[in-house]
Design a protein around this motif. Structure first.
Motif, short mmCIF file in Angstrom:
data_model
loop_
_atom_site.label_atom_id
_atom_site.label_comp_id
_atom_site.label_asym_id
_atom_site.label_seq_id
_atom_site.Cartn_x
_atom_site.Cartn_y
_atom_site.Cartn_z
N GLY A 1 2.13 10.37 4.85
CA GLY A 1 1.78 8.97 4.61
C GLY A 1 2.63 8.02 5.43
O GLY A 1 2.18 6.96 5.84
N GLY A 2 3.88 8.41 5.70
CA GLY A 2 4.74 7.62 6.57
C GLY A 2 4.24 7.60 8.00
O GLY A 2 4.25 6.56 8.66
N ASP A 3 3.77 8.75 8.47
CA ASP A 3 3.18 8.80 9.81
C ASP A 3 1.98 7.86 9.90
O ASP A 3 1.82 7.11 10.87
N ILE A 4 1.13 7.91 8.88
CA ILE A 4 -0.06 7.05 8.86
C ILE A 4 0.37 5.58 8.83
O ILE A 4 -0.22 4.74 9.52
N ALA A 5 1.40 5.27 8.06
CA ALA A 5 1.89 3.88 7.99
C ALA A 5 2.38 3.41 9.35
O ALA A 5 2.04 2.31 9.80
N TRP A 6 3.17 4.24 10.03
CA TRP A 6 3.67 3.86 11.36
C TRP A 6 2.52 3.65 12.33
O TRP A 6 2.51 2.69 13.12
N ALA B 1 2.29 -4.68 3.24
CA ALA B 1 3.38 -3.76 3.54
C ALA B 1 2.93 -2.37 3.12
O ALA B 1 2.06 -2.23 2.25
N MET B 2 3.50 -1.36 3.75
CA MET B 2 3.16 0.01 3.40
C MET B 2 4.42 0.81 3.16
O MET B 2 5.40 0.68 3.88
N ILE C 1 7.84 0.94 5.23
CA ILE C 1 8.93 1.67 4.60
C ILE C 1 8.50 3.13 4.61
O ILE C 1 7.37 3.44 4.22
N THR C 2 9.36 4.01 5.08
CA THR C 2 9.00 5.42 5.05
C THR C 2 10.13 6.24 4.47
O THR C 2 11.31 5.91 4.62
N THR C 3 9.74 7.28 3.79
CA THR C 3 10.69 8.28 3.30
C THR C 3 10.18 9.63 3.82
O THR C 3 8.99 9.92 3.73
N GLY C 4 11.06 10.37 4.41
CA GLY C 4 10.67 11.67 4.95
C GLY C 4 9.80 11.57 6.18
O GLY C 4 9.05 12.49 6.49
N ALA C 5 9.88 10.45 6.91
CA ALA C 5 9.08 10.28 8.12
C ALA C 5 9.77 9.27 9.02
O ALA C 5 10.55 8.45 8.56
N TRP C 6 9.48 9.36 10.28
CA TRP C 6 9.96 8.37 11.25
C TRP C 6 8.82 8.07 12.20
O TRP C 6 7.79 8.74 12.17
N MET D 1 0.85 -1.17 0.00
CA MET D 1 0.00 0.00 0.00
C MET D 1 0.89 1.23 0.00
O MET D 1 1.83 1.32 0.78
N LEU D 2 0.58 2.16 -0.87
CA LEU D 2 1.36 3.38 -1.00
C LEU D 2 0.56 4.56 -0.46
O LEU D 2 -0.60 4.75 -0.82
N LEU D 3 1.19 5.33 0.42
CA LEU D 3 0.55 6.49 1.05
C LEU D 3 1.41 7.72 0.82
O LEU D 3 2.54 7.81 1.31
N HIS D 4 0.89 8.66 0.07
CA HIS D 4 1.63 9.88 -0.28
C HIS D 4 1.71 10.86 0.89
O HIS D 4 1.07 10.68 1.92
N GLY D 5 2.47 11.91 0.71
CA GLY D 5 2.61 12.95 1.72
C GLY D 5 1.51 13.99 1.64
O GLY D 5 0.68 13.98 0.73
N ILE D 6 1.54 14.91 2.60
CA ILE D 6 0.52 15.96 2.68
C ILE D 6 0.62 16.86 1.44
O ILE D 6 1.71 17.08 0.91
#
Length: 148
Positions: free
Chosen positions: A77-82, A70-71, A96-101, A1-6
């Motif tokens: 979108g990284g925040d939502i994944a976490w 997997a996300m 997997i996140t890019t630009g997020a922790w 699943m792919l979740l974009h940024g704001i």
């Protein structure tokens, strides 16, 4: 699943070609996060709680027949994944996140004990810059660096 940024939409993943590359080996769910793209855009701030965003992710997973998934989330979108992984670890295979922790607060962390917090409290911006210098060995040649 792919979740974009704001302030993005699912084209974040299609335009650079991620979907084309991943499609050969993976079942892809490319989501317009609530409030973005073609998704609903409620105007109440309460409509954007993590509980509701997680419910959206799970609704998409259920609709796609994804019992475990997997996300890959970018930024927001990284925040939502976490947060989804924390809420339903039995369903989330990988994050997997890019630009997020991981945005969850460490229960053992206390801001009052943070050296950065103490530096700002005791010395303002100058104290924070001195803390950066102490930790990173960087020295600034003026009161505020260009990036500040």
């Amino acid at each position: 699943m792919l979740l974009h940024g704001i302030f993005c939409d699912r084209s974040w993943w299609t335009q650079p070609g991620y979907i084309d590359e991943l499609r050969g080996d993976h079942h892809i769910a490319n989501v317009d996060v609530r409030g973005h793209g073609e998704s609903g855009k409620p105007h109440e701030s309460a409509a954007y709680s993590y509980d509701l965003l997680i419910a959206d992710v799970l609704a998409v997973a259920d609709a796609e027949g994804m019992d475990r998934f997997a996300m890959w989330g970018h930024s927001y979108g990284g925040d939502i994944a976490w947060m989804t992984a924390a809420a339903v670890p039995d369903r989330v295979q990988a994050v997997i996140t890019t630009g997020a922790w991981d945005p969850r607060v460490d229960p053992e962390y206390s801001i009052e004990n943070s050296q950065w917090f103490k530096a700002v409290r005791d010395g303002g911006t100058r104290g924070l810059l001195e803390r950066f210098e102490l930790e990173d060995g960087d020295a600034f040649d003026r009161e505020f660096p260009e990036w500040a």
